[in-house]
Design an enzyme around this catalytic site. Structure first.
Site, short mmCIF file in Angstrom:
data_model
loop_
_atom_site.label_atom_id
_atom_site.label_comp_id
_atom_site.label_asym_id
_atom_site.label_seq_id
_atom_site.Cartn_x
_atom_site.Cartn_y
_atom_site.Cartn_z
N ASP A 114 1.12 -1.17 0.02
CA ASP A 114 0.25 0.30 -0.13
C ASP A 114 0.97 1.63 -0.16
O ASP A 114 2.15 1.07 0.51
CB ASP A 114 -1.09 -0.03 1.74
CG ASP A 114 -2.40 -0.28 0.91
OD1 ASP A 114 -2.80 0.68 0.27
OD2 ASP A 114 -2.93 -1.24 1.11
N HIS A 348 -10.70 -4.38 2.17
CA HIS A 348 -10.41 -4.37 3.40
C HIS A 348 -11.78 -2.95 4.11
O HIS A 348 -12.27 -3.22 5.45
CB HIS A 348 -9.42 -3.72 4.49
CG HIS A 348 -8.81 -2.87 3.46
ND1 HIS A 348 -8.38 -2.67 2.26
CD2 HIS A 348 -8.70 -1.48 3.71
CE1 HIS A 348 -8.30 -1.55 1.52
NE2 HIS A 348 -7.96 -0.50 2.68
N ASP A 349 -12.66 -2.57 3.44
CA ASP A 349 -13.29 -1.00 3.44
C ASP A 349 -15.31 -1.54 3.44
O ASP A 349 -16.04 -0.20 3.65
CB ASP A 349 -12.79 0.02 2.77
CG ASP A 349 -11.30 0.78 2.76
OD1 ASP A 349 -11.72 0.62 4.29
OD2 ASP A 349 -11.18 1.20 2.31
#
Length: 586
Positions: A114, A348-349
């Site tokens: 990331d 993940h969101d």
């Protein structure tokens, strides 16, 4: 499921000459805090990932994407970075990270990291020095503005609720944060900031990573005047997307990044880019002129939220196959031959894909494998979020105290404490849409804490771990895990999955999404019944010649090609034919 497939190879198909490796890859996203804990502190770590590489290699994935493992106060799950060149102690050491990279490369697998450079943590040394004095050389690394009539410089709202400006009392100025107050935005107009970011990127690339997932990358450029955003009735702090999405200098910044850094390495890049159209997608991913390999487009993530902007991410409305089909077709046609798609329905969101777009009850297995088929059958690079291959579902904690996500906690406080809404009503919205749905620990076994940790997990596991876990999936040849493995092997074997042109069939069917993928040598016919009822339809593809074969199906007993087909609830089938001899397939 069919039994025609030989065991999947443990390494990926090598790219054809001149073809970027990332077009053929399958990417597996890991949320490190929740993947596997090796030392019993309740937090997943780098050694835990290394311990599970056999599991991932057997699945057949080519690339791991690690959510942030950098030092961070963890106000926002590690996306508030306090040191761009290190590893957080809870995850291990830089040597542990280097060992993970070496392990992956030895297995012919790759790693992307990331890149979070719209903002830092307020504990980053740059910000600490910036707020220490207006005369600090780091002051201009961030965005500061004086008060306007004793209040915020503009009416911009934060993605996490409240104003996007926070007053720094000692200096009397406000700093901008599009997310948490603890995530001040960097000033990308400052060339020293850009040079610092480029140098940091080179540092990680020289250590051996294979690319970046770029967080909120289309928010970097802001108009210097920070004009007010359009607000709806009763809305005090609207999110000012119209001003900072694709801001005035965005593509200048990205072109500079590409020339200074990315062009000098064999890397893939994927940008997180909210509010984009296929036209934007072409600008980002054009093979000749675009700065990025691919982007995440989020139109499908709004299917079940309607079109209202206010608290859109927390609303849940029925979604239609017609709209899913329209959005998919628009992106497939819009980027074909010029740009490149990312195929995803989870991360993940967002909530778990089987709970959101499938059926997490009676038809969990069928709908989970149908959704996987949809993602893998489209042109573009498919992404698997950890646990998708097990069919993990949403979690419904009964008390807000069990949640950890800052966005979720802010929303609950605003809705219950400030607006007086019933807690049960707000919790129901969180159960459906909260980010912690995707962040509960990975269940490896039916043992206590799912084999994730020998200690106390940082967030509770989904109570389903006794029935849904990796050990159970590996032992069941008809599990979702092995179906994903079959899809990955097919994608590594048949070029049509990568290169084929997308053409829509049955554009008005109520429950069946049908399309073909076609090259000069092959054609793939994809049939997906998104309905909960049995459906009969006439054969929609080319004539059912002897050369057409049923390549894969997600339910046993699927029909071979014939004039009339019967599709069961959430049934998915892939039919394949060679359009001319000598295509080189085994």
């Amino acid at each position: 499921m069919t039994d025609q497939l030989a065991p999947a190879p443990l390494t990926s198909r090598r790219p054809r000459p001149g073809e970027p490796w990332w077009k053929q890859s399958v990417i597996y996203q890991i949320y490190p805090r929740s993947f596997s804990d090796s030392n019993g502190d309740g937090i997943g770590d780098l050694q835990g990932i290394r311990d599970r590489l056999d599991y991932l290699q057997t699945l057949g994935v080519d690339v791991l994407w690690l959510c942030p493992v950098y030092p961070s106060p963890n106000r926002d799950g590690g996306y508030d970075i306090s040191d761009y060149r290190g590893v957080a102690p809870e995850f291990g050491t830089l040597d542990d990270w280097k060992a993970l990279v070496a392990d992956l490369h030895a297995r012919d697998m790759r790693l992307i990291m990331d890149l979070v450079v719209n903002h830092t943590s307020d504990e980053h040394p740059w910000f600490q020095q910036a707020r220490a004095s207006k005369d600090s050389p780091y002051r201009d690394y961030y965005l500061w503005r004086p008060a306007r009539e004793g209040r915020e410089p503009s009416n911009w709202g934060s993605h996490f609720g409240g104003p996007a400006w926070t007053l720094d009392e000692p200096s009397g100025e406000y700093y901008l944060h599009l997310f948490s107050t603890h995530q001040p935005d960097l000033n990308w107009d400052n060339p020293r900031v850009r040079a610092e970011i480029h140098d940091m990127m080179r540092w990680w690339l020289d250590l051996g990573i294979d690319g970046f997932r770029m967080d909120t990358i289309n928010m970097l450029s802001k108009p210097p005047a920070f004009p007010d955003a359009a607000a709806r009735a009763g809305e005090r702090f609207p999110v000012a997307s119209e001003h900072f999405i694709h801001g005035p200098r965005l593509f200048e910044y990205l072109a500079e990044m590409k020339a200074q850094v990315l062009d000098h390495y064999d890397v893939m890049t994927v940008g997180e880019t909210p509010d984009v159209t296929p036209e934007h997608g072409l600008a980002f991913t054009n093979a000749e002129t675009g700065p990025l390999s691919m982007i995440f487009a989020f139109e499908l993530m709004h299917l079940d939220a309607g079109h209202a902007q206010t608290q859109r991410k927390w609303t849940k409305v029925p979604w239609s196959l017609a709209e899913l089909r329209q959005i998919t077709t628009r992106w497939q046609a819009g980027l074909h031959g010029v740009g490149w798609n990312s195929n995803f329905l989870s991360n993940h969101d967002v909530p778990r894909l089987v709970s959101r777009f499938g059926d997490d009850g009676e038809f969990r297995l069928a709908s989970a494998t149908l959704l996987a088929t949809y993602l893998f059958a489209l042109q573009g690079t498919p992404y698997i979020y950890q646990g998708d291959e097990l069919g993990l579902t949403n979690v419904a904690f009964s008390d807000i105290g069990e949640y950890r996500d800052i966005d979720t906690l802010n929303y609950y406080r605003e809705q219950v404490n400030d607006l007086g809404r019933p807690p049960a009503e707000v919790l129901a919205e969180i159960h459906a849409k909260g980010r912690d749905n995707a962040r509960t620990p990975m269940p490896w076994t039916a043992e206590p804490n799912g084999g994730f940790t020998s200690g106390t997990p940082w967030i509770a596991l989904n109570p389903t771990y006794g029935q849904i876990n990796a050990q159970q999936a590996l032992a069941d040849p008809d599990s979702i895990y092995w179906y994903y493995r079959d899809l990955i092997r097919l994608r590594h074997t048949y070029p049509v999955f990568v290169d084929g042109r997308y053409d829509l069939l049955l554009p008005d069917h109520q429950t069946v999404f049908a399309f073909t993928r076609t090259t000069d040598d092959e054609q793939l016919l994809v049939l997906l019944n998104f309905g909960r009822e049995v459906c009969e339809l006439d054969w929609p593809g080319p004539p059912p010649l002897p050369t057409i074969q049923l390549l894969l199906a997600n339910l046993p007993g699927a029909q071979p090609p014939q004039s009339t087909l019967t599709l069961r609830p959430y049934e998915a089938r892939l039919y394949h034919t060679r359009t001319r001899a000598g295509d080189g397939l085994e």
